[in-house]
Design a protein around this motif. Structure first.
Motif, PDB file in Angstrom:
ATOM      1  N   LEU A 193      -9.170  -9.189 -12.648  1.00  0.00           N
ATOM      2  CA  LEU A 193     -10.312  -8.348 -12.296  1.00  0.00           C
ATOM      3  C   LEU A 193     -11.173  -9.014 -11.229  1.00  0.00           C
ATOM      4  CD1 LEU A 193     -11.315  -5.580 -13.316  1.00  0.00           C
ATOM      5  CD2 LEU A 193     -12.947  -6.811 -14.745  1.00  0.00           C
ATOM      6  N   VAL A 194     -11.418 -10.293 -11.369  1.00  0.00           N
ATOM      7  CA  VAL A 194     -12.224 -11.016 -10.381  1.00  0.00           C
ATOM      8  C   VAL A 194     -11.473 -11.140  -9.066  1.00  0.00           C
ATOM      9  CG1 VAL A 194     -13.277 -13.241  -9.844  1.00  0.00           C
ATOM     10  CG2 VAL A 194     -13.530 -12.269 -12.131  1.00  0.00           C
ATOM     11  N   THR A 195     -10.179 -11.365  -9.120  1.00  0.00           N
ATOM     12  CA  THR A 195      -9.365 -11.430  -7.906  1.00  0.00           C
ATOM     13  C   THR A 195      -9.488 -10.146  -7.106  1.00  0.00           C
ATOM     14  OG1 THR A 195      -7.763 -12.923  -8.940  1.00  0.00           O
ATOM     15  CG2 THR A 195      -7.016 -11.699  -7.023  1.00  0.00           C
ATOM     16  N   LEU A 196      -9.545  -9.039  -7.814  1.00  0.00           N
ATOM     17  CA  LEU A 196      -9.580  -7.717  -7.186  1.00  0.00           C
ATOM     18  C   LEU A 196     -10.806  -7.494  -6.311  1.00  0.00           C
ATOM     19  CD1 LEU A 196      -7.802  -5.137  -7.273  1.00  0.00           C
ATOM     20  CD2 LEU A 196      -9.320  -4.295  -9.075  1.00  0.00           C
ATOM     21  N   LEU A 197     -11.873  -8.246  -6.541  1.00  0.00           N
ATOM     22  CA  LEU A 197     -13.100  -8.078  -5.755  1.00  0.00           C
ATOM     23  C   LEU A 197     -12.855  -8.157  -4.256  1.00  0.00           C
ATOM     24  CD1 LEU A 197     -15.957 -10.049  -7.559  1.00  0.00           C
ATOM     25  CD2 LEU A 197     -16.040  -7.679  -6.766  1.00  0.00           C
ATOM     26  N   SER A 198     -11.857  -8.922  -3.845  1.00  0.00           N
ATOM     27  CA  SER A 198     -11.582  -9.113  -2.425  1.00  0.00           C
ATOM     28  C   SER A 198     -11.051  -7.859  -1.746  1.00  0.00           C
ATOM     29  CB  SER A 198     -10.573 -10.254  -2.249  1.00  0.00           C
ATOM     30  OG  SER A 198     -10.278 -10.447  -0.882  1.00  0.00           O
ATOM     31  N   SER A 199     -10.388  -6.986  -2.516  1.00  0.00           N
ATOM     32  CA  SER A 199      -9.821  -5.760  -1.943  1.00  0.00           C
ATOM     33  C   SER A 199      -9.666  -4.709  -3.031  1.00  0.00           C
ATOM     34  CB  SER A 199      -8.463  -6.072  -1.295  1.00  0.00           C
ATOM     35  OG  SER A 199      -7.992  -4.965  -0.569  1.00  0.00           O
ATOM     36  N   PRO A 200     -10.775  -4.159  -3.500  1.00  0.00           N
ATOM     37  CA  PRO A 200     -10.729  -3.272  -4.672  1.00  0.00           C
ATOM     38  C   PRO A 200     -10.257  -1.853  -4.406  1.00  0.00           C
ATOM     39  CG  PRO A 200     -12.972  -3.450  -3.871  1.00  0.00           C
ATOM     40  CD  PRO A 200     -12.141  -4.377  -3.028  1.00  0.00           C
ATOM     41  N   ILE A 201     -10.172  -1.450  -3.146  1.00  0.00           N
ATOM     42  CA  ILE A 201      -9.761  -0.088  -2.829  1.00  0.00           C
ATOM     43  C   ILE A 201      -8.251   0.025  -2.666  1.00  0.00           C
ATOM     44  CG2 ILE A 201     -10.035   1.830  -1.208  1.00  0.00           C
ATOM     45  CD1 ILE A 201     -12.526   1.114  -2.898  1.00  0.00           C
ATOM     46  N   LYS A 202      -7.647  -0.956  -2.045  1.00  0.00           N
ATOM     47  CA  LYS A 202      -6.202  -0.900  -1.764  1.00  0.00           C
ATOM     48  C   LYS A 202      -5.345  -1.318  -2.958  1.00  0.00           C
ATOM     49  CE  LYS A 202      -4.475  -2.260   2.077  1.00  0.00           C
ATOM     50  NZ  LYS A 202      -4.064  -3.103   3.218  1.00  0.00           N
ATOM     51  N   TYR A 203      -5.918  -2.157  -3.848  1.00  0.00           N
ATOM     52  CA  TYR A 203      -5.094  -2.736  -4.909  1.00  0.00           C
ATOM     53  C   TYR A 203      -5.725  -2.533  -6.286  1.00  0.00           C
ATOM     54  CZ  TYR A 203      -3.015  -5.004  -0.865  1.00  0.00           C
ATOM     55  OH  TYR A 203      -2.419  -5.242   0.352  1.00  0.00           O
ATOM     56  N   GLU A 204      -4.902  -2.771  -7.314  1.00  0.00           N
ATOM     57  CA  GLU A 204      -5.342  -2.745  -8.700  1.00  0.00           C
ATOM     58  C   GLU A 204      -4.916  -4.052  -9.362  1.00  0.00           C
ATOM     59  OE1 GLU A 204      -4.060   0.828 -10.614  1.00  0.00           O
ATOM     60  OE2 GLU A 204      -5.459   2.066  -9.457  1.00  0.00           O
ATOM     61  N   PRO A 205      -5.386  -4.335 -10.571  1.00  0.00           N
ATOM     62  CA  PRO A 205      -5.097  -5.638 -11.184  1.00  0.00           C
ATOM     63  C   PRO A 205      -3.626  -6.028 -11.226  1.00  0.00           C
ATOM     64  CG  PRO A 205      -6.794  -4.518 -12.432  1.00  0.00           C
ATOM     65  CD  PRO A 205      -6.320  -3.545 -11.399  1.00  0.00           C
ATOM     66  N   TYR A 206      -2.724  -5.041 -11.375  1.00  0.00           N
ATOM     67  CA  TYR A 206      -1.308  -5.391 -11.488  1.00  0.00           C
ATOM     68  C   TYR A 206      -0.514  -5.090 -10.215  1.00  0.00           C
ATOM     69  CZ  TYR A 206      -2.304  -6.436 -16.295  1.00  0.00           C
ATOM     70  OH  TYR A 206      -2.836  -6.998 -17.427  1.00  0.00           O
ATOM     71  N   SER A 207      -1.215  -4.893  -9.107  1.00  0.00           N
ATOM     72  CA  SER A 207      -0.531  -4.775  -7.815  1.00  0.00           C
ATOM     73  C   SER A 207      -0.997  -5.875  -6.861  1.00  0.00           C
ATOM     74  CB  SER A 207      -0.779  -3.394  -7.197  1.00  0.00           C
ATOM     75  OG  SER A 207      -2.155  -3.190  -6.931  1.00  0.00           O
ATOM     76  N   LEU A 208      -1.597  -6.927  -7.413  1.00  0.00           N
ATOM     77  CA  LEU A 208      -2.149  -8.010  -6.595  1.00  0.00           C
ATOM     78  C   LEU A 208      -1.088  -8.734  -5.782  1.00  0.00           C
ATOM     79  CD1 LEU A 208      -4.562  -9.629  -9.222  1.00  0.00           C
ATOM     80  CD2 LEU A 208      -5.122  -7.914  -7.489  1.00  0.00           C
ATOM     81  N   ASN A 209       0.129  -8.805  -6.312  1.00  0.00           N
ATOM     82  CA  ASN A 209       1.194  -9.557  -5.637  1.00  0.00           C
ATOM     83  C   ASN A 209       1.581  -8.969  -4.284  1.00  0.00           C
ATOM     84  OD1 ASN A 209       1.420 -11.537  -7.575  1.00  0.00           O
ATOM     85  ND2 ASN A 209       3.020 -10.459  -8.727  1.00  0.00           N
ATOM     86  N   LYS A 210       1.156  -7.741  -4.019  1.00  0.00           N
ATOM     87  CA  LYS A 210       1.473  -7.126  -2.736  1.00  0.00           C
ATOM     88  C   LYS A 210       0.656  -7.716  -1.589  1.00  0.00           C
ATOM     89  CE  LYS A 210       2.783  -2.691  -4.822  1.00  0.00           C
ATOM     90  NZ  LYS A 210       2.490  -1.234  -4.887  1.00  0.00           N
ATOM     91  N   SER A 211      -0.391  -8.457  -1.920  1.00  0.00           N
ATOM     92  CA  SER A 211      -1.263  -9.066  -0.906  1.00  0.00           C
ATOM     93  C   SER A 211      -1.193 -10.585  -1.012  1.00  0.00           C
ATOM     94  CB  SER A 211      -2.711  -8.602  -1.105  1.00  0.00           C
ATOM     95  OG  SER A 211      -3.612  -9.425  -0.385  1.00  0.00           O
ATOM     96  N   ALA A 212      -0.906 -11.252   0.100  1.00  0.00           N
ATOM     97  CA  ALA A 212      -0.820 -12.718   0.103  1.00  0.00           C
ATOM     98  C   ALA A 212      -2.177 -13.341  -0.232  1.00  0.00           C
ATOM     99  CB  ALA A 212      -0.339 -13.214   1.464  1.00  0.00           C
TER     100      ALA A 212
END
Length: 226
Positions: A193-212
């Motif tokens: 959830l905290v990781t998502l703060l960097s790009s909350p519109i394009k990604y969700e908690p379980y799609s984080l691996n799509k972004s380096a």
């Protein structure tokens, strides 16, 4: 004669700019004094998303800072602004570095924003990147540091930051993504959830691996908050 006209025009333009600055600072400072004890009913980013994108806002779930797990607060500070409790709203070296990088890229990609500046943007401005917005962010951030204490700034940030399309605040985000309050999250769920703060519109908690970038943030937090 022509030079006199140009000089008069320049003086009028400077006077108009000064008046606009004063009006803007009065408007934001009055609201900030109110926000010392009252919570905003809406924010600049909420209004912008609703008008420009027609996104409905999820139900607001304001959570006092003391009820947000300390570990989660530490995660946010660690990845968003490690010197949050020691700076005065802006970090000139970070802004200079961001400017140099953006100059090389020939567009405003990096911002060098502190949590205070991000809160200023969330409450009063729009998410579109520009140097004018960055300048206004800095003005509000300095006002914010004078009017509010650090805990209140962090509390406002965590409760109004954008965490998805129409999702604002960490409690609303936790319930939206995990169907449970932030206090009930596992360590891995909180890290995501905290990781998502960097790009909350394009990604969700379980799609984080799509972004380096998000992968890097996730692994960084996971190694420090097992």
């Amino acid at each position: 004669m022509r030079q006199n006209k140009i000089a008069r025009f320049a003086l009028r333009a400077l006077a108009a700019i000064a008046v606009l600055h004063v009006a803007f600072m009065l408007f934001t400072s009055v609201l900030l004094f109110r926000y010392r004890t009252a919570n905003p009913r809406t924010t600049g980013i909420m209004i912008y998303r609703k008008i420009a994108y027609k996104w409905p806002s999820n139900e607001m779930r304001f959570l006092p800072l003391g009820k947000i797990p300390k570990k989660v607060r530490q995660m946010v500070i660690r990845v968003e602004d490690g010197t949050f409790y020691s700076h005065h709203g802006i970090i000139p070296s970070a802004l200079k570095h961001a400017w140099l990088v953006n100059k090389q890229l020939e567009k405003p990609v990096y911002g060098g924003s502190t949590i205070t500046m991000q809160t200023a943007r969330t409450l009063f401005l729009v998410p579109e990147k520009s140097y004018l917005r960055k300048y206004l962010e800095m003005i509000i951030a300095l006002e914010m540091e004078l009017i509010l204490d650090k805990d209140r700034i962090l509390e406002l940030y965590l409760n109004y930051a954008e965490w998805g399309k129409g999702v604002y605040g960490i409690e609303a985000a936790s319930r939206h993504h995990y169907r449970r309050g932030v206090a009930s999250l596992s360590s891995d769920q909180a890290v995501r959830l905290v990781t998502l703060l960097s790009s909350p519109i394009k990604y969700e908690p379980y799609s984080l691996n799509k972004s380096a970038i998000l992968r890097s943030r996730y692994h960084y937090l996971s190694s420090r908050f097992p």
